[in-house]
Write an enzyme that holds these catalytic residues in place. Sequence first.
Site, PDB file in Angstrom:
ATOM      1  N   ASP A   7      -3.552   2.289  -5.691  1.00  0.00           N
ATOM      2  CA  ASP A   7      -2.169   2.124  -4.870  1.00  0.00           C
ATOM      3  C   ASP A   7      -2.033   1.493  -3.664  1.00  0.00           C
ATOM      4  OD1 ASP A   7      -4.557   3.185  -2.884  1.00  0.00           O
ATOM      5  OD2 ASP A   7      -3.633   4.325  -1.777  1.00  0.00           O
ATOM      6  N   GLU A   8      -2.560   0.028  -4.501  1.00  0.00           N
ATOM      7  CA  GLU A   8      -2.747  -0.966  -3.240  1.00  0.00           C
ATOM      8  C   GLU A   8      -2.544  -2.344  -4.310  1.00  0.00           C
ATOM      9  OE1 GLU A   8      -5.552  -0.822   0.869  1.00  0.00           O
ATOM     10  OE2 GLU A   8      -6.616  -0.218  -1.492  1.00  0.00           O
ATOM     11  N   ASP A  47       0.750  -1.146  -0.435  1.00  0.00           N
ATOM     12  CA  ASP A  47       0.281  -0.040  -0.264  1.00  0.00           C
ATOM     13  C   ASP A  47       0.980   1.655  -0.245  1.00  0.00           C
ATOM     14  OD1 ASP A  47      -2.243   1.844   0.240  1.00  0.00           O
ATOM     15  OD2 ASP A  47      -2.741   1.412   2.406  1.00  0.00           O
TER      16      ASP A  47
END
Length: 243
Positions: free
Chosen positions: A102-103, A9
Amino acid sequence: MKKVIALVDCNNFFVSCERLLKPELIGKPVCVLSNNDGCVVSRSNEAKRLGVQMGAPYFIAKNQFKNVTFLSGNLTYYCEISKRVMDKLFDFTPDIEVYSIDEAFLDLTGLRKTFNCQYEEIIERIVREVKEEVGIDVSVGLSYSKVLAKLANDKAKNLQKNNIDKKTYKIGYKQIQNELKNTLISDVWGVGKNTTALLKKYLIQTCFDFVSQDDIWIKKNLGKIGLDLKQELLGNSINPVQI
């Protein structure tokens, strides 16, 4: 073979992207705004400590927090940086589920032999190389299921909020029971308000309370989703990484 899953993350992703362009903002309170500068969608740790809330309307926040730098978002640029991060992750394994901008979940099962090191060293290498080659700080949670990997990632981020420089966190088998006892079921990925309220009626507050219920009761009240959640919390991968 038991699955070994990591959740990578990016930390404060939109703010981190902006700092690549404007390094003078490093160490300062910064927020990135949504489309048309409506509300706050990303906060630096410094802004979080000042009390800026996620989703705070810009017209209120700009008057309340005079020393915070507010920036208009640039989604095209953030997607470009996201692609660089994900491309780097594919250097470690092809078994990746890009969960959001973003993960990403990574299936690292069996890669100890490939990299000739422990899984903890692999995720530390991921953190280091993403930072060195892309410029973005990431946190990595490591465990045996997606739910536990997400929980481990949350633990790493909570340590960082308390100024503890810990970018990786592992929940091993010996730690599962203790982690479940110290985690509210409401804090688990995928557990919503309605489920939390239902479980609270039966005095089920922690994850350990939940996994202590028998399968018949869980199936009756929560169905297959509840049974899957129990197994994931116990370290059995029911929902594999979707490649």
